[in-house]
Each structure stands twice: as C-alpha cells, then as structure tokens.
Design an enzyme around this catalytic site. Structure first.
Site, short mmCIF file in Angstrom:
data_model
loop_
_atom_site.label_atom_id
_atom_site.label_comp_id
_atom_site.label_asym_id
_atom_site.label_seq_id
_atom_site.Cartn_x
_atom_site.Cartn_y
_atom_site.Cartn_z
N LYS A 43 21.30 65.52 9.63
CA LYS A 43 22.61 65.28 10.23
C LYS A 43 22.65 65.80 11.66
CE LYS A 43 25.93 67.91 8.63
NZ LYS A 43 26.40 68.79 9.72
N ARG A 48 22.91 64.21 17.43
CA ARG A 48 22.39 64.40 18.79
C ARG A 48 21.77 63.10 19.31
NH1 ARG A 48 22.54 69.26 16.48
NH2 ARG A 48 22.52 71.18 17.72
N SER A 165 29.10 79.26 18.38
CA SER A 165 28.38 78.19 17.69
C SER A 165 27.52 77.43 18.68
CB SER A 165 29.38 77.23 17.04
OG SER A 165 28.72 76.06 16.60
N SER A 166 26.29 77.16 18.29
CA SER A 166 25.38 76.42 19.17
C SER A 166 25.87 75.01 19.44
CB SER A 166 23.98 76.37 18.55
OG SER A 166 24.02 75.65 17.33
N GLN A 167 26.79 74.51 18.61
CA GLN A 167 27.29 73.15 18.82
C GLN A 167 28.06 73.03 20.13
OE1 GLN A 167 29.49 71.99 15.33
NE2 GLN A 167 27.73 72.16 14.00
N SER A 193 21.48 81.29 17.29
CA SER A 193 21.18 79.89 16.97
C SER A 193 20.27 79.25 18.01
CB SER A 193 22.48 79.08 16.83
OG SER A 193 23.27 79.57 15.78
N ASP A 312 23.25 78.17 8.05
CA ASP A 312 23.60 77.19 7.03
C ASP A 312 22.85 77.39 5.72
OD1 ASP A 312 25.52 75.93 8.53
OD2 ASP A 312 24.24 74.29 9.19
N ARG A 386 28.46 72.40 1.52
CA ARG A 386 27.42 73.40 1.22
C ARG A 386 27.80 74.31 0.06
NH1 ARG A 386 23.81 71.77 4.39
NH2 ARG A 386 24.20 71.24 6.57
N LYS A 410 29.50 64.50 2.76
CA LYS A 410 29.58 64.89 4.16
C LYS A 410 28.20 64.95 4.81
CE LYS A 410 31.64 68.31 7.25
NZ LYS A 410 30.53 68.39 8.21
#
Length: 429
Positions: A43, A48, A165-167, A193, A312, A386, A410
């Site tokens: 995902k 990305r 968060s690395s996002q 991360s 995660d 999760r 998801k």
C-alpha cells in the site's frame, strides 16, 4: 477487491445486510503448515507510485495494491474539482494534500471519515503554506476537511519536526521534483521512520530525480521529464508480518512461502526478517519469494524492540509474544495514537480481554509474560485494519471472534481467505 470480498462472503454463506461482519476463528487441524500465499503490492509503495505517475504520466506501474487505500488514492488523483472523500486512508490524506496544493487550476475540499477528521494535518498544511500553497480549514483548525486551491509553488525551502509521521515528509518529497525550483527540506530534531523516507527517495531516483539526504537535510532537484520506467511495486511487508506471527505460533517445521519480496527492500517493515529470528523463524529469499521456516522454539521470556522505524508491526509482535507466553517492551510508538485508532490504547484493551497484562505510555507498550489465555473473547477492531489482522494468528492458541472483520479491506482484502488457505477455520458468527 469487491469481487474477492463477495466470493469470501458467499463461501461463508454470508448474506449482505446492514450489520458489520463478525467472524469466529479457530485453529487449523494441522498446525505444521506448508503453504504458499500470493500477496499484492505494498500500500505504501502503491500510493507513492500513483502520485508520481500523476505528476509524470510516462511512468508505468506493475503489481498495484488491491487495497481500499490504493483505490481511494487513484480516485482522488483523477479528481480536479469538488469534494474528495478519502474515508479512513491516512496516506491518501497526506499525499493528496500536497498533490492538490501544487496543481494549478485544481480546487478541492479534501475530507474523510469521522476518525480522519480527528487526525492532525496542521504540520503539513503549515509546511505547504510556507512554500506558497493556498489551504484553508473548513471546520476545525489543524484538522480535515481542508479547502485547497492549487497553484504554482515557487518557494523551495521549508522545515518540519523530525519526529512526526514520515507521511508528512514523504508528501512533500513526492511533489518536489515537479516543483519549478525543487525542494530543500530540513528536519528539526531526531529523525524517525527513516526507512519510509528512504523508500520515497528510492522511488524518486528510479524515475530520474536527483536527491540528497545528508544529516537532517534532504534536497530534491526539479525534474522536467521523468524516465520511461516501470515501477514494480514490491508486496507489502506489513501484510507479511501476520504470517511471521502464524509461523511463530505454529509447530516446528512450518513453512510458509510468500510472494513477491526483495531482499534489498525499500520497506521499513522488512526488519521482520531479523526480528522474527528471535521467535525461531528463518527467512530465505529465492526468485522474489520468501520462505518463513520455523526452525526452533523460542526460548526467550522477554524481548525488547525499538520500532520507531517500523511502528506498523508493533501490534503483530505484541500478539505473537502473548501467544507464546512471552513478555515484551516495544518503544518508538509515538505515532500510534494518531493512526486509524489510538493503537496503544486499543491494544491494551483487547489484549487484556484475552488475559494479558499490559502497560502503555505515550510511546511504548509493555507486555508481561503469561500463559493464561482467556478463550472465546470478541476482539473489537476500532475501524482499524491492523487490529483485526494482528489478532488473527492468535486463533492458533484459542478460539476467538473478530468484530467488524471486513475492515481488513483497507490494506489487505484477501486476508481472511489467505488464513483459510493455511487451514484456519473461519466462519460468520
């Protein structure tokens, strides 16, 4: 994805209605498992790659994830005006915020589920505003929904806290090669991360972008035309974690083969191969496949891991330890309270239901060794994929129920079917 779920429901003689799916799980008759599973693309890599393809259409992609998040991302990228509802997809929220902010002529309201509207977005919005973006909050300051008017972002210097968060970081890096002056990003403090940041930079380099990551500074040069490349999405290591847990809880000699994986993976969760050595699992690579082989019983009473680079997999490891009667101390989990649910609080609640003794703080979870498993308990999933998947392997040790089991779509719609392939008994409750 929908076809997969329908096929599974029919196999259970399930008739769709307004109620959420509740499943009863019990152990395979044979707990020395030898099976192969095909897992679709990551995902994280999928979303990305999709964003890069939207910026540079000459890019091709293979082995896309069949997850809800991947489909939401594709739908969002195809939208130019109006409302974009990303539901529970946190990655899509962060990535699309940066994407739309940099797209002249596009104007959207980016929104999501009730939980998504409780997850902070301010750090990313402020960074994009510093680059010249036009973003306003529709309701609550710092949270979605947000109103975005796309425009040319000519400024190219910005800073972010390093422990977020690395996002947020990846969202900025992904649009960086499309910006007329590229991007110079400074991370303030200790970086967490790192593998996810390197995943993003690795994909940028595959399409021909020039990047540099030294100390706390990352730079990406502008890219006028990407290479005509095919981005092959590696299968999801987060999804593989549940089969590591199964192998650890099974009998000696268990072999589970998974595809398609790379020994030099960009994914932070590939650290599983090292971590699960502590649980007697040997990982071998051959022809883009991995084989998980249980070669020894775990003799440890307690393990400790810093999961700042792979948060995660914390839920999976905690459940594995509980199933083996072990204790664990997991740190680096400061991002878990702002995930699909407060994962630290949720794990404490659900593990204690089945007999565990758990302590948590803002960034760690401690599980005490115990062999007292309470059977036939119902695991609540809190709309978090999760939570559902992490507890699935525990059926090897006790019968249990999983509420709102369809939430796995998801990230991994085939999950329950794949557990059935391993011999798990799963039926609608």
């Amino acid at each position: 994805m929908i076809g997969t779920l329908v096929a599974f429901f029919l196999a259970l003689d399930f008739q769709p209605n307004s109620k959420a799916l509740r499943l009863k799980l019990s152990a395979p008759q044979n707990q020395k498992i030898e099976k192969s599973i095909e897992i679709t693309g990551s995902k994280s890599e999928t979303n990305r790659s999709l964003l890069l393809q939207a910026l540079f259409p000459q890019i091709s992609i293979e082995n896309l994830s069949n997850s809800d998040d991947g489909q939401v991302m594709q739908k969002g990228l195809a939208t130019s005006q109006g409302e974009v509802d990303i539901h529970h997809a946190g990655t899509a929220m962060r990535f699309l915020t940066a994407f739309f902010a940099s797209q002249t002529g596009k104007e959207v309201i980016l929104t999501g589920s009730k939980r998504m509207q409780e997850r902070p977005i301010k750090v990313l919005v402020e960074a994009l505003r510093a680059l010249g973006a036009e973003i306003d909050y529709v309701r609550n300051e710092g949270y979605p929904p947000i109103h975005i008017k796309g425009k040319t972002l000519s400024k190219n210097q910005v800073s972010l806290p390093a422990n977020i968060s690395s996002q947020y970081i990846s969202a900025l890096l992904l649009i960086a090669p499309s910006l007329e002056n590229g991007l110079e990003l400074e991370l303030i403090g200790k970086i967490t991360s790192v593998p996810y940041i390197k995943m993003t930079l690795g994909l940028l380099e595959q399409i021909g972008a020039q990047t540099q990551f030294q100390g706390n500074k990352i730079s990406v040069a502008p890219l006028k035309k990407a290479e005509d490349v095919i981005l092959v999405v590696e299968s999801d290591w987060s999804s593989a974690s549940y089969f590591y847990s199964v192998a650890a809880l099974c009998e000696m000699g268990t072999k589970i083969q998974l595809s398609a994986y790379k020994e030099n993976s960009l994914q932070g969760d590939s650290v599983l191969a090292n971590i699960y050595r502590d649980f007697g699992i040997e990982t071998s690579f051959s022809q883009n496949r991995i084989t998980l082989h249980k070669v020894a019983e775990c003799e440890k009473e307690h393990v400790e891991y810093d999961l700042a680079n792979a948060p995660d997999i914390a839920q999976t490891i905690a459940v594995t330890c509980f199933g083996l009667g072990m204790g664990c101390h997991l740190t680096g989990l400061h991002t878990l309270p702002i995930k699909e649910t407060d994962r630290l609080g949720a794990m404490k609640t659900e593990l204690e239901k089945v007999g565990a003794q758990v302590e948590i703080d803002h960034e760690s979870l401690t599980l005490k060794p115990s062999n007292a498993i309470v059977p036939n308990k119902s695991i609540d999933t809190y709309h978090d994929h999760r939570m559902a998947m992490a507890f699935g392997p525990l059926a090897l040790k006790t019968n249990l129920f999983v509420n709102d089991a369809e939430v796995v779509s998801k990230s991994y719609p085939d999950y329950w079917n794949d557990l059935k392939t391993l011999g798990f008994n799963i039926e609608e409750a």
